[in-house]
Scaffold this motif. Structure first.
Motif, PDB file in Angstrom:
ATOM      1  N   LYS A  25      43.735  42.384  43.437  1.00 40.61           N
ATOM      2  CA  LYS A  25      42.786  42.667  42.362  1.00 40.61           C
ATOM      3  C   LYS A  25      41.458  43.061  42.976  1.00 40.61           C
ATOM      4  N   LYS A  38      37.757  44.884  43.446  1.00 36.75           N
ATOM      5  CA  LYS A  38      36.572  44.918  42.581  1.00 36.75           C
ATOM      6  C   LYS A  38      36.650  46.103  41.617  1.00 36.75           C
ATOM      7  N   GLN A  39      36.495  45.811  40.300  1.00 40.99           N
ATOM      8  CA  GLN A  39      36.655  46.844  39.272  1.00 40.99           C
ATOM      9  C   GLN A  39      35.341  47.384  38.726  1.00 40.99           C
ATOM     10  N   ARG A  93      33.241  41.090  33.047  1.00 40.03           N
ATOM     11  CA  ARG A  93      32.806  41.907  34.189  1.00 40.03           C
ATOM     12  C   ARG A  93      32.528  41.022  35.409  1.00 40.03           C
ATOM     13  N   ASN A  99      35.654  39.931  37.119  1.00 40.73           N
ATOM     14  CA  ASN A  99      36.596  41.000  37.473  1.00 40.73           C
ATOM     15  C   ASN A  99      37.771  41.056  36.487  1.00 40.73           C
ATOM     16  N   VAL A 142      30.535  41.323  40.478  1.00 43.08           N
ATOM     17  CA  VAL A 142      31.821  40.630  40.463  1.00 43.08           C
ATOM     18  C   VAL A 142      31.809  39.471  41.466  1.00 43.08           C
ATOM     19  N   CYS A 157      36.810  36.189  42.566  1.00 46.39           N
ATOM     20  CA  CYS A 157      37.672  36.929  41.634  1.00 46.39           C
ATOM     21  C   CYS A 157      38.156  38.253  42.215  1.00 46.39           C
ATOM     22  N   ILE A 158      37.974  38.427  43.533  1.00 45.31           N
ATOM     23  CA  ILE A 158      38.424  39.647  44.213  1.00 45.31           C
ATOM     24  C   ILE A 158      39.459  39.263  45.273  1.00 45.31           C
TER      25      ILE A 158
END
Length: 316
Positions: A291, A293-294, A240, A243, A282, A286-287
């Protein structure tokens, strides 16, 4: 990927820059592709491992009524004994075919966390049990710290990024006994398919068949470590936080062939948790446009509580 990669922690701690970078690259690639590695060069020596298994077997061989004295109500199974069939995987009604014990954190110089965490439970019948458990806990925690340092560098963070979050973290050492199977299980397996809650898991006892990992094609592959290796995987918290760059992979422990039903299986995972107020938001690194934000923002403590409710260990 159809084979769990092997890495050696000695490469990371050797002091040789080339070896260190090779370890970072290898473990980073493995965790992006399959979420598991087999790791040698850890801080557990053979004598300690042998002592721990002996004490664990001594405990699970105690009469049921004695073991149940150490099943503490109201703490969601976070310390002490959890009896057979109590825990189920997320979304499963059937309890897993296992019983287990929890050693928790030995807090240093933090009265607030001492109050937050349940106390460790002392087994009076086995004078060495808690001593050996604590020693193994410390060596696994030390191993996990260096693995997370390598992952921090892989992610472009400061090497010690995770250190303050895992010091006095809510980590758990869980000796598990999968007893002999005495009748045809209806829908239950030793441990149903699941992802781990925590940052990373370090597993002792993956030397025989039983543990299986689902690769990203949906295929189940055997995860078998060498005698000197720990199996280490990414948990949902780290997935998590990154991400899903680092993969928390679904895994299970399947029932043995019928001819081996009469045998026990033992495994001892160490679940590396951070302190409860670590933000799992996140990471910006990693964004990107490809990709987004998940995951919603959440703390480690909030996430853990949600999952313990889902596992049936804590009531809403």
């Amino acid at each position: 990927m159809n084979v769990i990669p092997s890495v050696n922690l000695n490469d990371f701690v050797s002091g040789d820059a080339e070896s260190k970078q090779r370890f970072i690259d290898e473990i980073g690639k493995a965790y992006e592709e399959i979420g598991f590695v087999a790791l040698s060069g850890h801080f557990l020596d053979t004598a300690l491992v042998d002592k721990l298994y002996a004490e664990v077997k001594n405990f699970f061989n105690l009469p049921v009524d004695i073991k149940r004295k150490y099943e503490i109500p109201g703490i969601g199974g976070q310390r002490g004994y959890v009896s057979f069939g109590k825990e189920s995987a997320k979304g499963k009604k059937e309890g897993d075919l296992k019983e287990f014990w929890h050693f928790g954190q030995y807090v240093e110089n933090n009265p607030a966390l001492e109050k937050e965490y349940p106390a460790n439970v002392v087994v009076k019948e086995l004078p060495e049990f808690n001593k050996v458990g604590k020693e193994a806990y410390r060596m696994l925690e030390k191993t996990a710290k260096y693995v997370l340092r390598a992952l921090a560098l892989h992610l472009g963070l400061e090497e010690t990024y995770f250190d303050n979050f895992i010091h006095n973290g809510n980590s758990i050492l869980r000796p598990i006994h999968y007893p002999p199977i005495t009748q045809e299980p209806k829908d239950a397996v030793r441990a149903a398919a699941h992802g781990d809650i925590n940052l990373i898991t370090l597993l002792m006892g993956a030397q025989g068949k039983g543990l299986q990992v689902q690769n990203h094609k949906g295929e189940w592959i055997d995860a078998i470590a060498q005698p000197d290796e720990l199996m280490i995987n990414v948990g949902d918290m780290l997935s998590r936080h990154t991400n899903n760059k680092l993969k928390s992979t679904i895994h299970r422990v399947v029932n043995p062939p019928r001819e081996l039903w009469g045998t026990s299986r033992y495994s001892i995972p160490f679940f590396m948790h951070p302190i409860s107020d670590m933000k799992l938001d996140v990471l910006d690194k990693c964004i990107d446009d490809n990709k987004p934000k998940q995951f919603e923002d959440i703390t480690a403590g909030e996430f853990l509580h949600e999952r313990l409710v889902e596992l049936g260990l804590v009531k809403k």
